[in-house]
Design a protein around this motif. Structure first.
Motif, mmCIF file in Angstrom:
data_model
loop_
_atom_site.group_PDB
_atom_site.id
_atom_site.type_symbol
_atom_site.label_atom_id
_atom_site.label_comp_id
_atom_site.label_asym_id
_atom_site.label_seq_id
_atom_site.Cartn_x
_atom_site.Cartn_y
_atom_site.Cartn_z
ATOM 1 N N ALA A 25 27.385 -18.406 -12.360
ATOM 2 C CA ALA A 25 28.711 -18.315 -12.977
ATOM 3 C C ALA A 25 29.572 -17.262 -12.289
ATOM 4 O O ALA A 25 30.767 -17.477 -12.054
ATOM 5 N N VAL A 26 28.952 -16.136 -11.946
ATOM 6 C CA VAL A 26 29.701 -15.078 -11.261
ATOM 7 C C VAL A 26 30.200 -15.582 -9.910
ATOM 8 O O VAL A 26 31.383 -15.435 -9.570
ATOM 9 N N LEU A 27 29.318 -16.202 -9.130
ATOM 10 C CA LEU A 27 29.703 -16.671 -7.796
ATOM 11 C C LEU A 27 30.704 -17.815 -7.858
ATOM 12 O O LEU A 27 31.608 -17.901 -7.022
ATOM 13 N N GLU A 28 30.558 -18.691 -8.833
ATOM 14 C CA GLU A 28 31.508 -19.803 -8.964
ATOM 15 C C GLU A 28 32.876 -19.338 -9.438
ATOM 16 O O GLU A 28 33.848 -20.067 -9.305
ATOM 17 N N SER A 29 32.973 -18.114 -9.948
ATOM 18 C CA SER A 29 34.269 -17.578 -10.378
ATOM 19 C C SER A 29 35.055 -16.957 -9.225
ATOM 20 O O SER A 29 36.218 -16.613 -9.387
ATOM 21 N N VAL A 30 34.422 -16.813 -8.061
ATOM 22 C CA VAL A 30 35.117 -16.257 -6.899
ATOM 23 C C VAL A 30 36.131 -17.288 -6.409
ATOM 24 O O VAL A 30 35.753 -18.416 -6.070
ATOM 25 N N PRO A 31 37.432 -16.940 -6.382
ATOM 26 C CA PRO A 31 38.444 -17.902 -5.929
ATOM 27 C C PRO A 31 38.183 -18.355 -4.495
ATOM 28 O O PRO A 31 37.676 -17.584 -3.669
ATOM 29 N N SER A 32 38.532 -19.581 -4.193
ATOM 30 C CA SER A 32 38.264 -20.146 -2.863
ATOM 31 C C SER A 32 39.030 -19.431 -1.754
ATOM 32 O O SER A 32 38.636 -19.503 -0.594
ATOM 33 N N ASN A 33 40.101 -18.729 -2.095
ATOM 34 C CA ASN A 33 40.864 -18.015 -1.067
ATOM 35 C C ASN A 33 40.341 -16.591 -0.837
ATOM 36 O O ASN A 33 40.902 -15.836 -0.062
ATOM 37 N N VAL A 34 39.238 -16.225 -1.498
ATOM 38 C CA VAL A 34 38.634 -14.905 -1.336
ATOM 39 C C VAL A 34 37.364 -15.044 -0.505
ATOM 40 O O VAL A 34 36.531 -15.909 -0.765
ATOM 41 N N THR A 35 37.232 -14.191 0.513
ATOM 42 C CA THR A 35 36.026 -14.177 1.337
ATOM 43 C C THR A 35 35.074 -13.119 0.782
ATOM 44 O O THR A 35 35.428 -11.945 0.711
ATOM 45 N N LEU A 36 33.906 -13.543 0.388
ATOM 46 C CA LEU A 36 32.885 -12.633 -0.117
ATOM 47 C C LEU A 36 31.932 -12.334 1.033
ATOM 48 O O LEU A 36 31.050 -13.124 1.348
ATOM 49 N N TRP A 37 32.140 -11.206 1.693
ATOM 50 C CA TRP A 37 31.338 -10.870 2.855
ATOM 51 C C TRP A 37 29.957 -10.376 2.480
ATOM 52 O O TRP A 37 28.983 -10.709 3.134
ATOM 53 N N LEU A 38 29.871 -9.548 1.436
ATOM 54 C CA LEU A 38 28.597 -8.929 1.110
ATOM 55 C C LEU A 38 28.346 -8.986 -0.392
ATOM 56 O O LEU A 38 29.174 -8.539 -1.179
ATOM 57 N N LEU A 39 27.207 -9.533 -0.758
ATOM 58 C CA LEU A 39 26.736 -9.518 -2.132
ATOM 59 C C LEU A 39 25.558 -8.550 -2.168
ATOM 60 O O LEU A 39 24.567 -8.751 -1.466
ATOM 61 N N MET A 40 25.695 -7.480 -2.942
ATOM 62 C CA MET A 40 24.616 -6.497 -3.068
ATOM 63 C C MET A 40 24.038 -6.586 -4.467
ATOM 64 O O MET A 40 24.787 -6.611 -5.446
ATOM 65 N N THR A 41 22.713 -6.654 -4.547
ATOM 66 C CA THR A 41 22.066 -6.658 -5.854
ATOM 67 C C THR A 41 21.082 -5.507 -5.940
ATOM 68 O O THR A 41 20.403 -5.171 -4.974
ATOM 69 N N ASP A 42 21.038 -4.904 -7.094
ATOM 70 C CA ASP A 42 20.062 -3.868 -7.424
ATOM 71 C C ASP A 42 19.858 -4.040 -8.922
ATOM 72 O O ASP A 42 20.442 -3.341 -9.734
ATOM 73 N N MET A 43 19.060 -5.052 -9.285
ATOM 74 C CA MET A 43 19.008 -5.551 -10.657
ATOM 75 C C MET A 43 17.688 -5.244 -11.355
ATOM 76 O O MET A 43 17.296 -5.953 -12.271
#
Length: 175
Positions: A49-67
């Motif tokens: 859900a979080v990733l699908e909420s990223v608008p298509s015109n936004v470039t997500l270069w780095l996803l960092m997780t520390d969960m």
């Protein structure tokens, strides 16, 4: 909180001002001198859900997780939606040793196979050594971080796979 599911969940919050929290309890052997945890009810969003909420015109270069042990369940549940991120930096564990009860988050058994299946190329594996000799990596001490492999492209994938074969062989060797 972000994990593999959505809804409400109990979160264990510990240390001063809640700087350490997890949807799972710490296993007894890793509690150390940490203060007792407080339980809180929190809303949980799925990584998908979080990733699908990223608008298509936004470039997500780095996803960092520390969960705190929930990195693999969250990332794997996102499936192909994960490909919106060009690079992923995740907290992982080695040799099936975990700090949090009921979690799977091993680099060799969980993350590497998933990332390769989604077309990602491993760039490096850096461990945070705590305490001296933890997890059998005394060669990394006294440095706080130790790079176990580094690179990119086919050589990096082969290096990661070779590293994992060595880990699995060591796990089968009697101490």
């Amino acid at each position: 909180a972000v994990s593999e599911h959505e809804g409400l969940s109990t979160m264990e919050v510990s240390n001063a001002k809640g700087v350490s929290s997890s949807l799972s309890s710490r296993v007894a052997a890793t509690r150390g001198a940490r203060a007792e945890a407080t339980l809180m009810m929190v809303p949980v969003l799925s990584m998908r859900a979080v990733l699908e909420s990223v608008p298509s015109n936004v470039t997500l270069w780095l996803l960092m997780t520390d969960m705190q042990g929930h990195d693999f369940p969250a990332v794997s549940s996102a499936g192909r939606a994960l490909r919106v991120a060009h690079y992923i930096q995740a907290e992982v564990w080695l040799r099936n040793r975990y700090e949090y009860a009921g979690t799977r988050n091993d680099f060799c058994n969980d993350h590497l196979p998933l990332m390769l299946s989604l077309g990602y190329v491993p760039l490096a594996l850096v461990i945070d050594v705590r305490p001296q000799g933890a997890w059998g990596y005394s060669k990394c001490w006294p440095m706080k971080k130790c790079t176990l492999f580094n690179g990119g492209g086919q050589d990096s994938t082969a290096s990661a796979q070779q590293f994992c074969r060595k880990q699995q062989a060591q796990d089968k060797t009697p101490s």
